[in-house]
Motif scaffolding. Structure first.
Motif, PDB file in Angstrom:
ATOM      1  N   CYS A  95      36.019  43.611  44.710  1.00 40.46           N
ATOM      2  CA  CYS A  95      37.390  43.119  44.514  1.00 40.46           C
ATOM      3  C   CYS A  95      37.431  41.587  44.500  1.00 40.46           C
ATOM      4  O   CYS A  95      38.209  40.993  43.751  1.00 40.46           O
ATOM      5  N   ALA A  96      36.592  40.951  45.309  1.00 37.46           N
ATOM      6  CA  ALA A  96      36.529  39.484  45.294  1.00 37.46           C
ATOM      7  C   ALA A  96      36.068  38.991  43.930  1.00 37.46           C
ATOM      8  O   ALA A  96      36.588  37.992  43.412  1.00 37.46           O
ATOM      9  N   ALA A  97      35.141  39.704  43.310  1.00 34.87           N
ATOM     10  CA  ALA A  97      34.686  39.335  41.963  1.00 34.87           C
ATOM     11  C   ALA A  97      35.803  39.536  40.941  1.00 34.87           C
ATOM     12  O   ALA A  97      35.953  38.737  40.015  1.00 34.87           O
ATOM     13  N   ALA A  98      36.605  40.589  41.118  1.00 33.82           N
ATOM     14  CA  ALA A  98      37.733  40.830  40.210  1.00 33.82           C
ATOM     15  C   ALA A  98      38.760  39.709  40.333  1.00 33.82           C
ATOM     16  O   ALA A  98      39.313  39.239  39.329  1.00 33.82           O
ATOM     17  N   VAL A  99      39.015  39.246  41.552  1.00 40.41           N
ATOM     18  CA  VAL A  99      39.949  38.138  41.763  1.00 40.41           C
ATOM     19  C   VAL A  99      39.391  36.863  41.143  1.00 40.41           C
ATOM     20  O   VAL A  99      40.111  36.108  40.480  1.00 40.41           O
ATOM     21  N   ASP A 100      38.099  36.634  41.318  1.00 36.18           N
ATOM     22  CA  ASP A 100      37.466  35.451  40.739  1.00 36.18           C
ATOM     23  C   ASP A 100      37.572  35.467  39.215  1.00 36.18           C
ATOM     24  O   ASP A 100      37.914  34.463  38.594  1.00 36.18           O
ATOM     25  N   ALA A 101      37.314  36.621  38.613  1.00 41.80           N
ATOM     26  CA  ALA A 101      37.415  36.751  37.157  1.00 41.80           C
ATOM     27  C   ALA A 101      38.848  36.515  36.691  1.00 41.80           C
ATOM     28  O   ALA A 101      39.087  35.857  35.670  1.00 41.80           O
ATOM     29  N   GLN A 102      39.818  37.036  37.451  1.00 41.51           N
ATOM     30  CA  GLN A 102      41.227  36.854  37.102  1.00 41.51           C
ATOM     31  C   GLN A 102      41.611  35.375  37.199  1.00 41.51           C
ATOM     32  O   GLN A 102      42.357  34.860  36.365  1.00 41.51           O
TER      33      GLN A 102
END
Length: 118
Positions: A47-54
């Motif tokens: 989820c942290a990677a998803a936030v970073d990508a967003q």
């Protein structure tokens, strides 16, 4: 003695929904939801990677500048509410239909094409 309800905790297999990731990045979550998401992000690399990508996508969009629509596409879009289907269910009576005409025209325009025409 009154017990205060504990905030909802995410399970180990739960992840933030894509809408929650976008709302988190955009600062649109209410405080309780924000705090739950932040706690989850501290322990969930996915989820942290998803936030970073967003966050990267948001930054790229903000730096991309204005995107203009080609007048030919705008003309096709303006025809949608005024075109009446023929009795056989097509827009022009010859079997092509407004939907297929619009789809073919819209598919020919990519983001790169739009930027090039600016």
């Amino acid at each position: 003695m009154t017990q205060v309800p504990r905030p909802r905790q995410f399970g180990s297999t739960e992840h933030l929904a894509s809408e929650a990731v976008a709302a988190y990045v955009d600062g649109e979550l209410q405080m309780n939801a924000y705090l739950r998401a932040a706690q989850h992000l501290s322990v969930c690399a996915e989820c942290a990677a998803a936030v970073d990508a967003q966050q990267h996508a948001r930054g790229a969009l903000r730096q991309s500048g204005e995107i203009s629509m080609p007048s030919s596409l705008l003309g096709v879009l303006r025809q949608i509410p005024t075109c009446q289907p023929a009795s056989d269910g097509t827009a022009d009576g010859n079997g092509t239909g407004l939907r297929s005409m619009f789809s073919a025209r819209a598919a020919s325009y990519s983001l790169t094409t739009w930027r090039r025409r600016r």
